[in-house]
Design a protein around this motif. Structure first.
Motif, PDB file in Angstrom:
ATOM      1  N   PRO A 785       0.672  -1.174  -0.004  1.00 58.55           N
ATOM      2  CA  PRO A 785       0.103   0.003  -0.006  1.00 58.55           C
ATOM      3  C   PRO A 785       0.686   1.316  -0.079  1.00 58.55           C
ATOM      4  O   PRO A 785       0.551   2.093  -0.677  1.00 58.55           O
ATOM      5  N   ALA A 786       1.978   1.382   0.709  1.00 56.02           N
ATOM      6  CA  ALA A 786       2.472   2.507   0.644  1.00 56.02           C
ATOM      7  C   ALA A 786       4.104   2.362   1.252  1.00 56.02           C
ATOM      8  O   ALA A 786       4.491   1.276   1.803  1.00 56.02           O
ATOM      9  N   GLY A 787       4.897   2.993   0.746  1.00 58.88           N
ATOM     10  CA  GLY A 787       6.603   3.098   1.109  1.00 58.88           C
ATOM     11  C   GLY A 787       6.839   4.381   1.805  1.00 58.88           C
ATOM     12  O   GLY A 787       6.011   5.422   1.933  1.00 58.88           O
ATOM     13  N   ARG A 788       8.171   4.568   2.086  1.00 54.96           N
ATOM     14  CA  ARG A 788       8.504   5.743   2.607  1.00 54.96           C
ATOM     15  C   ARG A 788       8.239   7.001   1.640  1.00 54.96           C
ATOM     16  O   ARG A 788       8.013   8.184   2.302  1.00 54.96           O
ATOM     17  N   LYS A 789       8.369   6.880   0.401  1.00 59.01           N
ATOM     18  CA  LYS A 789       8.438   7.690  -0.589  1.00 59.01           C
ATOM     19  C   LYS A 789       7.086   7.660  -1.380  1.00 59.01           C
ATOM     20  O   LYS A 789       6.890   8.746  -2.367  1.00 59.01           O
ATOM     21  N   ARG A 790       6.493   6.735  -1.342  1.00 58.56           N
ATOM     22  CA  ARG A 790       5.277   6.187  -2.257  1.00 58.56           C
ATOM     23  C   ARG A 790       4.156   6.165  -1.563  1.00 58.56           C
ATOM     24  O   ARG A 790       3.789   4.990  -1.345  1.00 58.56           O
ATOM     25  N   ARG A 791       3.188   7.286  -1.361  1.00 52.78           N
ATOM     26  CA  ARG A 791       2.009   7.173  -0.675  1.00 52.78           C
ATOM     27  C   ARG A 791       1.020   7.610  -1.324  1.00 52.78           C
ATOM     28  O   ARG A 791      -0.245   7.622  -0.885  1.00 52.78           O
ATOM     29  N   HIS A 792       1.252   8.521  -2.633  1.00 55.02           N
ATOM     30  CA  HIS A 792       0.072   8.822  -3.226  1.00 55.02           C
ATOM     31  C   HIS A 792      -1.230   7.913  -3.597  1.00 55.02           C
ATOM     32  O   HIS A 792      -2.195   8.611  -3.633  1.00 55.02           O
ATOM     33  N   LEU A 793      -0.683   6.719  -4.112  1.00 53.65           N
ATOM     34  CA  LEU A 793      -1.836   5.875  -4.551  1.00 53.65           C
ATOM     35  C   LEU A 793      -2.548   5.346  -3.521  1.00 53.65           C
ATOM     36  O   LEU A 793      -4.008   5.189  -3.574  1.00 53.65           O
ATOM     37  N   LEU A 794      -2.221   5.465  -2.253  1.00 48.86           N
ATOM     38  CA  LEU A 794      -2.724   4.967  -1.020  1.00 48.86           C
ATOM     39  C   LEU A 794      -3.779   5.943  -0.642  1.00 48.86           C
ATOM     40  O   LEU A 794      -4.955   5.610  -0.406  1.00 48.86           O
ATOM     41  N   GLU A 795      -3.210   7.277  -0.743  1.00 48.71           N
ATOM     42  CA  GLU A 795      -4.242   8.551  -0.443  1.00 48.71           C
ATOM     43  C   GLU A 795      -5.459   8.398  -1.610  1.00 48.71           C
ATOM     44  O   GLU A 795      -6.655   8.721  -1.033  1.00 48.71           O
ATOM     45  N   GLU A 796      -5.152   8.179  -2.613  1.00 47.79           N
ATOM     46  CA  GLU A 796      -6.217   8.365  -3.665  1.00 47.79           C
ATOM     47  C   GLU A 796      -7.115   7.168  -3.498  1.00 47.79           C
ATOM     48  O   GLU A 796      -8.461   7.469  -3.615  1.00 47.79           O
ATOM     49  N   ALA A 797      -6.588   5.991  -3.305  1.00 46.65           N
ATOM     50  CA  ALA A 797      -7.390   4.844  -2.858  1.00 46.65           C
ATOM     51  C   ALA A 797      -8.470   5.036  -1.942  1.00 46.65           C
ATOM     52  O   ALA A 797      -9.481   4.748  -1.798  1.00 46.65           O
ATOM     53  N   LEU A 798      -7.878   5.492  -0.596  1.00 49.83           N
ATOM     54  CA  LEU A 798      -8.867   5.840   0.325  1.00 49.83           C
ATOM     55  C   LEU A 798      -9.992   6.810   0.147  1.00 49.83           C
ATOM     56  O   LEU A 798     -11.089   6.840   0.572  1.00 49.83           O
ATOM     57  N   ASP A 799      -9.552   7.867  -0.578  1.00 50.08           N
ATOM     58  CA  ASP A 799     -10.521   8.900  -0.739  1.00 50.08           C
ATOM     59  C   ASP A 799     -11.482   8.423  -1.889  1.00 50.08           C
ATOM     60  O   ASP A 799     -12.749   8.824  -1.820  1.00 50.08           O
ATOM     61  N   LEU A 800     -11.093   7.654  -2.777  1.00 52.65           N
ATOM     62  CA  LEU A 800     -11.640   7.035  -3.667  1.00 52.65           C
ATOM     63  C   LEU A 800     -13.044   6.218  -3.111  1.00 52.65           C
ATOM     64  O   LEU A 800     -14.268   6.278  -3.569  1.00 52.65           O
ATOM     65  N   PHE A 801     -12.683   5.334  -2.037  1.00 52.56           N
ATOM     66  CA  PHE A 801     -13.591   4.392  -1.497  1.00 52.56           C
ATOM     67  C   PHE A 801     -14.561   5.007  -0.383  1.00 52.56           C
ATOM     68  O   PHE A 801     -15.596   4.757  -0.482  1.00 52.56           O
ATOM     69  N   ALA A 802     -13.790   6.248   0.246  1.00 54.56           N
ATOM     70  CA  ALA A 802     -14.891   6.932   1.057  1.00 54.56           C
ATOM     71  C   ALA A 802     -15.865   7.480   0.280  1.00 54.56           C
ATOM     72  O   ALA A 802     -17.143   7.566   0.503  1.00 54.56           O
ATOM     73  N   SER A 803     -15.367   8.102  -1.106  1.00 55.11           N
ATOM     74  CA  SER A 803     -16.329   8.767  -1.978  1.00 55.11           C
ATOM     75  C   SER A 803     -17.621   7.769  -2.312  1.00 55.11           C
ATOM     76  O   SER A 803     -18.755   8.347  -2.781  1.00 55.11           O
ATOM     77  N   VAL A 804     -17.179   6.714  -2.650  1.00 52.12           N
ATOM     78  CA  VAL A 804     -18.178   5.688  -3.554  1.00 52.12           C
ATOM     79  C   VAL A 804     -18.830   4.750  -2.465  1.00 52.12           C
ATOM     80  O   VAL A 804     -20.122   4.561  -2.469  1.00 52.12           O
TER      81      VAL A 804
END
Length: 873
Positions: A785-804
């Motif tokens: 889901p996330a690394g030290r420098k790679r978190r953007h897709l996790l943030e997008e995923a959580l926002d997407l599922f919260a909205s849907v």
């Protein structure tokens, strides 16, 4: 004679001297109406049996003891059957019928004797002479020289010579020279007429005429050794001790029970002259499993009267090709031929077949190679008994009457683990050095109890000066000790149709070993054709028996001489034999059980030579087995994966995953890389497998989910040099299952599994997957889901599922799932602690059926809607 057939009766019928039309009419009628016939197969013309009615049971007495014959005769007679005992010549002459009659009467069965034409009269007919010529001789003495059946006092050639009668000597060809000398010493002139008639009245009848002074030399030149009558006398011009003939302890060329003459292996007999061929026929007729080869003129490859013709120029190649196929090679002719022809093929006394040289007249039989382990000494004695010659044995222990340790091993069907120790142990037998024998006491009593310097005891009692011989304890390792395993070892050769089931192959193997009285522990390896290297049933059999498989190319197999080649197999595989040829190549020894057919399966056994520690690998094909370690916890590693790790030659994997199993891989060579080293790791694994190694590629979780299995297949498809490497995948427990079990049952109705890593899959493709998954009603598991420098897709995923799905959607985080440091969080998307997620985490986002009960998450399966699972009233 009118006989009441209601009374138990056995007819003793004389078959005559040989010609099928010299049997009496009464004897012929009895044969035509008999229910059971026991015949002297070594002497009676087989054409007589053609008279028997359909369904008549025939038994060859040549291999039966007296007790066995009486049992067969009486059993059928008492059952009301018409039983004929068919003897050669006349039953009353050296037929041993008295002891048979006595045995039958003891069982309530009476005899009737039908006379036959004696060979002495057929011999007289062949000589065209009268044996009682008026004025020369009016008496005929039918006698024999002394052998294992002694002659009564006063019955000897000297006494009979003084009578002036015509003398007919049966069963005496082996003693013809001393016989002639004795008769001349008794007073007969060297000019006295003498004759030999070989197989009188048979198609190959031979007559030799001479005098007492010349007949022995003529006999030796002729090569005649048995089935001949000797007649002496001027006419040629113008009850005692029980017979030993059928005693079960009595041995002859057709039934031999003497331990020092035991040899039951297959034999190739080579003859180079017509006389040699004649002697080879004599040997072959008395030795089962033998085959004759000759370089006499003819079409090479042709089989004429059971004899294979071979061109002289092709002989060396033939011998080399079938060197390992036969247990023994017998050369009829000069010893030098055998020495020169076999010398280039000799490897060691532990594995070489027996080699014996026999003179053309059978007078001398010389043991040349593998006297003990190969059985050449015993074979030489056996051949000498058949030919009436003398075995020449030069082995020191044999000449001293001592049973060597390797000879005992051969006699007992045992296997010498370290043949290099034989010389020291046998030398100690000869020079009197102290020997400690740690083995079965019955073997000690049988072979060495009489030797004062050989004592029985335990290896632990060994004194410094003792030579130690261990029988039956292969695990004992004492420097210099001779170790003998109590049973021989074998390689199981296997051929099978593509798609043969594991159950059928395993059952066929079990039946095959059982029917041949081979214990499974005696099989030390499997062998087959290399096109079967990926056959699931064969691979499973290898795992089930915990045995290695040796694979050979069709070209290699086609070069091997086998007992039962098949043109059908050649068409399908490129070689006429798979099971037999592969067993021979893998064992380095001869076939012991020929090909046996089952349903789409062929099996054969070859014996591993003494001292061989493991099967020959042949063209071993490597393989890669890709395994999942689950969380890495021992409890999450399946038994199948554990076995693969243990059996492989090499381990490959990400360094941290290898750390999970370092305590169980010992010093196995490793292919290990860190992050981003997947391609180099897989390439190295494929290369190692292509070189013949079995490589185990370890992955976390399941090897087919975001792991190395797919990459290996992809690289194999793009790299022709790896096309022959077999790749097999063994499942593991993926982290989604481990995490779900820790949370409860949140994946009850199915789920979507998505990796958020955009290292290999583009971020836009990941986003598409997320959008599509969010539109379903299924829970979603997010890997990486996330690394030290790679978190953007996790943030997008959580926002997407919260909205849907809404902020109140249940979710969870499980870190280090299945490991001791495991921790978890359960809550809603609105409460989700995004900063706690890292690469060791697994994120779960629930669906509309996800329920929370305390810290447990589960999915409602739908039972309540249909059945109402509320407590009853």
């Amino acid at each position: 004679m009118i006989q009441d057939f209601s009374s138990p009766l056995v007819y003793f019928v004389g078959a005559g001297p040989g010609a099928e039309d010299l049997i009496t009419q009464r004897g012929a009628r009895l044969l035509e109406t008999a229910d059971v016939v026991v015949y002297a197969g070594s002497l009676v013309n087989p054409a007589h049996l053609a008279r028997c009615q359909e369904g008549c049971i025939c038994h060859d007495s040549a291999k039966l003891s007296l007790e066995e014959q009486v049992s067969i005769l009486s059993e059928h007679a008492l059952a009301g059957k018409k039983v004929v005992r068919l003897h050669t010549g006349d039953p009353s002459m050296y037929g041993a019928i008295a002891e048979q009659i006595e045995g039958l009467r003891q069982r309530g069965v009476e005899p009737e004797v039908v006379p036959g034409v004696s060979s002495v009269f057929a011999a007289a007919a062949a000589l065209k002479t009268e044996l009682t010529y008026p004025g020369l001789s009016q008496s005929l003495v039918l006698t024999r020289t002394a052998g294992r059946t002694p002659m009564p006092a006063g019955e000897n050639p000297t006494a009979f010579a003084k009578t002036g009668a015509t003398l007919a000597f049966f069963l005496s060809m082996g003693n013809i020279r001393p016989l002639a000398d004795e008769l001349m010493t008794a007073g007969l002139e060297d000019s006295t007429p003498a004759a030999i008639v070989y197989r009188a009245s048979w198609p190959d009848e031979r007559v030799i005429r001479g005098t007492l002074g010349t007949i022995a030399g003529l006999a030796e030149e002729s090569g005649i050794g048995r089935q001949a009558l000797i007649l002496v006398g001027k006419a040629l011009e113008g009850s005692g001790a029980q017979s030993k003939l059928y005693d079960h302890k009595f041995s002859h060329g057709y039934r031999n029970h003497l331990p020092q003459e035991q040899f039951d292996g297959t034999c190739a007999i080579y003859a180079f002259t017509d006389k040699g061929v004649s002697k080879a026929r004599e040997l072959s007729s008395a030795m089962e499993g033998s085959r004759i080869f000759t370089t006499r003129p003819g079409q090479p490859g042709e089989i004429r009267d059971g004899i294979q013709l071979v061109a002289s120029a092709d002989f060396d190649a033939l011998l080399a090709r079938q060197w390992k196929y036969y247990d023994a090679h017998i050369f009829i002719g000069a010893t030098g031929i055998a020495v020169r022809k076999t010398a280039p093929l000799l490897v060691s006394k532990a594995g070489d077949p027996a080699v014996v040289s026999c003179t053309e007249d059978g007078g001398w039989v010389i043991s040349l190679v593998s006297g003990h382990l190969g059985g050449a000494n015993r074979l030489s004695r056996k051949i000498a008994r058949i030919t009436g010659g003398q075995a020449v044995i030069s082995t020191a222990t044999d000449t001293r009457g001592i049973t060597a340790f390797d000879e005992a091993a051969a006699l007992e069907g045992a296997c010498v683990s370290n043949p290099e120790a034989i010389k020291t142990a046998n030398a100690a037998l000869l020079d009197g050095s102290p020997i400690l024998f740690d083995g079965p006491v019955d073997l000690y009593d049988r072979y060495w109890k009489s030797l004062p310097h050989v004592r029985h005891g335990l290896a632990a009692d060994k004194m410094p000066e003792d030579i130690l011989v261990v029988w039956g304890h292969a695990e004992i390792e004492v420097p210099g000790a001779l170790v003998i395993r109590p049973a021989a070892s074998y390689i199981l050769g296997i051929g099978c149709k593509r798609g043969t089931t594991c159950e059928l192959l395993q059952q066929s193997v079990a039946d095959f070993l059982s029917s041949n009285t081979i214990a499974p522990r005696q099989v030390v390896g499997l062998a087959s054709c290399e096109i079967k290297a990926d056959e699931p049933a064969l691979l499973e059999l290898s795992r089930h028996l915990e045995l290695p498989v040796s694979y050979f190319s069709a070209e290699q197999l086609a070069e091997v001489e086998t007992p039962t080649p098949s043109d059908i197999v050649r068409e399908k595989t490129g070689t006429p034999s798979v099971s037999e040829a592969s067993a021979i190549l893998a064992s380095g020894g001869p076939i012991k059980v020929c090909k046996t057919k089952y349903e789409g399966i062929t099996l054969a056994l070859a014996q591993v030579p003494h001292g061989a520690s493991k099967p020959n690998q042949g063209t071993k094909r490597g393989s890669i087995v890709v395994v999942g370690l689950g969380s890495g916890s021992p409890s999450h590693i399946t038994p199948e994966v554990s076995e693969a790790i243990e059996r492989c030659d090499q381990i490959a994997g990400y360094t941290k995953y290898i750390d999970f199993i370092r305590n169980r891989i010992g010093d196995k060579p490793l292919i290990q890389t860190g992050m981003l080293g997947e391609v180099s790791r897989c390439r190295a694994a494929l290369q190692s497998a292509a070189e013949g190694r079995e490589v185990c590629m370890v992955c976390s979780g399941d090897p087919g989910i975001l792991a190395m299995a797919g990459l290996l297949y992809e690289m194999q498809e793009k790299s022709p040099e790896f096309s022959e490497v077999a790749i097999r995948v063994l499942p593991g427990i993926t982290s989604a299952n481990i995490a779900a079990a820790s949370l409860g049952a949140p994946l009850q109705n199915g789920f979507c599994l998505i990796s958020l890593s955009d290292l290999l899959v583009p971020a836009d493709e990941v986003r598409t997957n997320l959008r599509n998954a969010a539109q379903t009603e299924l829970p979603v598991v997010l890997y990486n889901p996330a690394g030290r420098k790679r978190r953007h897709l996790l943030e997008e995923a959580l926002d997407l599922f919260a909205s849907v799905r809404g902020n109140e959607t249940l979710s969870a985080i499980v870190r280090h799932a299945g490991r001791p440091a495991e921790e978890k969080w359960v809550g809603t998307l609105a409460e989700f602690p995004r900063d706690r997620v890292d690469m060791s985490s697994l994120v779960l986002i629930g669906g509309h059926r996800t329920r929370r009960h305390g810290e447990t998450l589960y999915e409602a399966r739908g039972y309540d809607d249909k059945y109402d699972v509320s407590p009853g009233e």
